[in-house]
Structures are given as C-alpha cells and as structure tokens.
Design a protein around this motif. Structure first.
Motif, PDB file in Angstrom:
ATOM      1  N   SER A  26       0.872  -1.020  -0.061  1.00 35.74           N
ATOM      2  CA  SER A  26       0.032  -0.131   0.133  1.00 35.74           C
ATOM      3  C   SER A  26       0.599   0.825   0.515  1.00 35.74           C
ATOM      4  O   SER A  26       0.375   2.536  -0.103  1.00 35.74           O
ATOM      5  N   THR A  27       1.781   1.704  -0.329  1.00 39.03           N
ATOM      6  CA  THR A  27       2.975   2.868   0.048  1.00 39.03           C
ATOM      7  C   THR A  27       2.791   3.251  -1.264  1.00 39.03           C
ATOM      8  O   THR A  27       2.748   4.369  -1.218  1.00 39.03           O
ATOM      9  N   PRO A  28       2.879   3.106  -2.434  1.00 36.06           N
ATOM     10  CA  PRO A  28       3.153   3.392  -3.970  1.00 36.06           C
ATOM     11  C   PRO A  28       1.617   3.942  -3.756  1.00 36.06           C
ATOM     12  O   PRO A  28       2.098   5.376  -3.944  1.00 36.06           O
ATOM     13  N   GLU A  46      14.307   2.817  -1.722  1.00 38.93           N
ATOM     14  CA  GLU A  46      14.267   4.152  -1.434  1.00 38.93           C
ATOM     15  C   GLU A  46      12.656   4.711  -1.153  1.00 38.93           C
ATOM     16  O   GLU A  46      11.985   5.734  -0.503  1.00 38.93           O
ATOM     17  N   MET A  47      11.897   4.006  -2.191  1.00 39.10           N
ATOM     18  CA  MET A  47      10.617   3.911  -1.346  1.00 39.10           C
ATOM     19  C   MET A  47      10.120   3.697   0.084  1.00 39.10           C
ATOM     20  O   MET A  47       9.093   4.961   0.187  1.00 39.10           O
ATOM     21  N   PHE A  48      10.535   3.322   0.804  1.00 45.18           N
ATOM     22  CA  PHE A  48      10.657   3.451   2.355  1.00 45.18           C
ATOM     23  C   PHE A  48      10.591   4.334   3.133  1.00 45.18           C
ATOM     24  O   PHE A  48      10.595   4.432   3.937  1.00 45.18           O
ATOM     25  N   ALA A  49      12.005   5.459   2.563  1.00 41.94           N
ATOM     26  CA  ALA A  49      12.718   6.330   2.482  1.00 41.94           C
ATOM     27  C   ALA A  49      11.731   7.560   3.023  1.00 41.94           C
ATOM     28  O   ALA A  49      12.045   7.957   3.352  1.00 41.94           O
ATOM     29  N   ALA A  50      11.188   7.259   1.029  1.00 42.65           N
ATOM     30  CA  ALA A  50      10.384   8.121   1.484  1.00 42.65           C
ATOM     31  C   ALA A  50       9.064   8.429   2.072  1.00 42.65           C
ATOM     32  O   ALA A  50       8.116   9.442   2.414  1.00 42.65           O
ATOM     33  N   ARG A  55       6.263   9.941   7.249  1.00 41.00           N
ATOM     34  CA  ARG A  55       5.862  10.051   8.851  1.00 41.00           C
ATOM     35  C   ARG A  55       6.709  10.838   9.615  1.00 41.00           C
ATOM     36  O   ARG A  55       5.944  10.991  10.630  1.00 41.00           O
ATOM     37  N   ALA A  56       7.860  10.669   9.743  1.00 40.58           N
ATOM     38  CA  ALA A  56       8.312  11.133  10.362  1.00 40.58           C
ATOM     39  C   ALA A  56       7.795  12.951  10.668  1.00 40.58           C
ATOM     40  O   ALA A  56       7.999  13.861  11.941  1.00 40.58           O
ATOM     41  N   ARG A  57       7.888  13.603   9.365  1.00 37.90           N
ATOM     42  CA  ARG A  57       6.721  15.014   9.295  1.00 37.90           C
ATOM     43  C   ARG A  57       5.716  15.049  10.022  1.00 37.90           C
ATOM     44  O   ARG A  57       5.502  15.726  10.721  1.00 37.90           O
ATOM     45  N   GLU A  76       6.927  -2.229  10.602  1.00 41.60           N
ATOM     46  CA  GLU A  76       8.502  -2.443  10.964  1.00 41.60           C
ATOM     47  C   GLU A  76       9.115  -1.965  10.403  1.00 41.60           C
ATOM     48  O   GLU A  76      10.296  -1.456  11.405  1.00 41.60           O
ATOM     49  N   ARG A  77       9.012  -1.211   9.888  1.00 45.72           N
ATOM     50  CA  ARG A  77      10.695  -0.628   8.458  1.00 45.72           C
ATOM     51  C   ARG A  77       9.895   0.953   9.884  1.00 45.72           C
ATOM     52  O   ARG A  77      11.674   1.535  10.022  1.00 45.72           O
TER      53      ARG A  77
END
Length: 294
Positions: A26-28, A46-50, A55-57, A76-77
C-alpha cells in the motif's frame, strides 16, 4: 512512559490512535496521495525512505503532540527508523503517544467469504524485536467480505489464537477483523461477528485483555457492549474507505469506539505544503477525528 502508564493512556485517554502502518503493497498509493510520484523513487529502499520521511514529518508536527493522539500503529521499517535522532518508539513516547507495531504478513486468498492472515512465520522474532524497541502492542488484520458464518468464525478464531502468543510475549494485541464496507450483507455479517468475538472474549483467562479494531458498523451502536467487556482494554474503529467527514459522522454515532484512522488522518497532506500549511491541515484532521472519538 512505562507499561503501566501506557496501559492507562490507552484505556482512558481522550483522543484516537493514528494508523501509520502502510506496508509494501500500500506504500506506493500512500506516497502518490502525499504527492510523491513513482518516478521519484527506485526500489524498496528509496520507497520506504520516502514514506518514512512523511511519517517523521507527521510525528514531529507540533499538533501531533497536542494530546489528542494517544497511540500510533507503525510498520516494522518505521519502528526500525529514527525520528529526530530518536528511535520512532521513543520519539512517540516523548510526545505522550503509545506505540504499536503491525505484525501480520498480509492476507491469504479469499475463501468462505473471508481473507485470513497468511502464516506468520516471522512472528516470534518480530515480537522479540518489538519488545526490545519499546512497543506497547501489536495490530493484525483480516478481512470479511460476506456473511459466511464459517468464514467469520475462522477469522475470529485465528485472530484470538495469534493474540495468545502476543500476550505471552508481553504485548497488547489489537485484533482487527475488518468487514468490507461495500458488502451488501454487512449488517447480517456484523451480527455474526459480534457473537463470535463475544464468545472468544468470554473464553479469555482472567487478567488477559485485548483491543479490538473494527469497521464502523452498519447498525449504529452494535458494538457498544464490547467496549464494556472486561477483557477489552479499548475498542477502536478503522475508516475502511470512508472519507474523513463520513467516517467521523458515523463514528460519532457509536459510543465506546474511538478512531484509528489512516486515510482519514492523512488524506489532505502533501509533500509540497509549507510547514505551516502542513501543520494546519494535519491539526484540522486531528481535531475533527478527536471530536468524533469522544
């Protein structure tokens, strides 16, 4: 916060639980909704970094620490990452927010009108890792698509079977047998679901509790008695595809349920917004969802 403080926060806190647990499949879509096109990343890292940056924001936005968000469910990531130089769990707890971790490994193919969880071959290791990371609880999702008594019974039995392993590991399980809100027979199926959940709650040993995450029912107030069951720490609702306005209006008709929304919380956030714009939009959604959760 220690475990006792987190238990009290979840049991009695006025607010809702944010769902920040979109996983690989579901991330994309979540990134596109945020304004990050597929061409802006390449490969899973790169996808999970984005998505982690998004989420951090959210987590570091001042309004997220307003006291109206009492918990957050992580992928988990996300749990493994850092937010403002802290582990994500510690960053949440520093803001008064109790961290949970998504533990299921996706859905099996549909059979008997339901999708059970796939075999959870990594569960033991993930539970150990989650305890070490300071998580309070877990979340796992199944899906019900029709009022098939056998299928619904199987979903609930599987959820409670896994919940016993989670409790034994020292974590609080959120049981999520989502009912597809587009199902024509949802009212009948939710009555079956209510009976099955009640049966398994009654069978839990004294001193054990679970949390419930349920679709907002077709019949308002259907699950109110579940919220008062001594084996239920808290009952939360998923937005299930409803818009924020629709989900909040329906939630407000269901005493005993608070929100645990993803789309309803994040749908109007965009990468290109200034920090002030981002905080204003997020704060409005938080206020609306918290008000519906009272």
């Amino acid at each position: 916060m220690n475990t006792r403080e987190m238990t009290t926060r979840i049991a009695t806190g006025q607010g809702f639980i944010a769902a920040l647990d979109q996983s690989g499949g579901s991330t994309p879509k979540a990134l596109r909704g945020y304004g990050v096109e597929d061409s802006e990343w390449s490969g899973d890292d790169e996808m999970f970094a984005a998505i982690h940056a998004m989420r951090a924001r959210v987590i570091t936005s001042p309004c997220f620490a307003s006291g109206k968000v009492i918990g957050a469910i992580l992928f988990e990531r996300t749990m493994d990452g850092l937010v403002g130089g802290q582990s994500t769990g510690d960053a949440l707890k520093a803001r008064g927010i109790v961290p949970f971790i998504k533990v299921d490994e996706g859905l099996a193919d549909e059979a008997d009108g339901v999708q059970l969880m796939k075999p959870m071959v990594k569960l033991a290791a993930l539970l150990e890792k989650s305890v070490a990371a300071g998580m309070f609880g877990t979340k796992m999702r199944s899906v019900i698509k029709s009022a098939n008594p056998g299928g619904i019974a199987a979903v609930v039995a599987q959820q409670f079977e896994v919940a016993t392993q989670i409790i034994a590991a020292g974590l609080m399980p959120i049981i999520e047998p989502e009912y597809d809100i587009t199902a024509a027979d949802r009212a009948a199926g939710e009555a079956i679901l209510l009976a099955e959940i009640t049966k398994h709650l009654d069978a839990l040993p004294e001193g054990q509790q679970v949390m419930l995450k349920l679709s907002i029912p077709a019949t308002a107030g259907l699950y109110t008695l579940l919220a008062r069951h001594p084996r239920v720490l808290r009952m939360v609702a998923l937005s299930g595809g409803f818009s924020t306005d629709d989900a909040c209006a329906r939630l407000a008709q269901n005493p005993g349920m608070i929100a645990s929304f993803s789309r309803g919380l994040l749908q109007d956030l965009r990468k290109g917004q200034s920090d002030d714009e981002f905080d204003t939009v997020l704060g409005k959604a938080i206020d609306q969802i918290a008000s519906a959760s009272v």
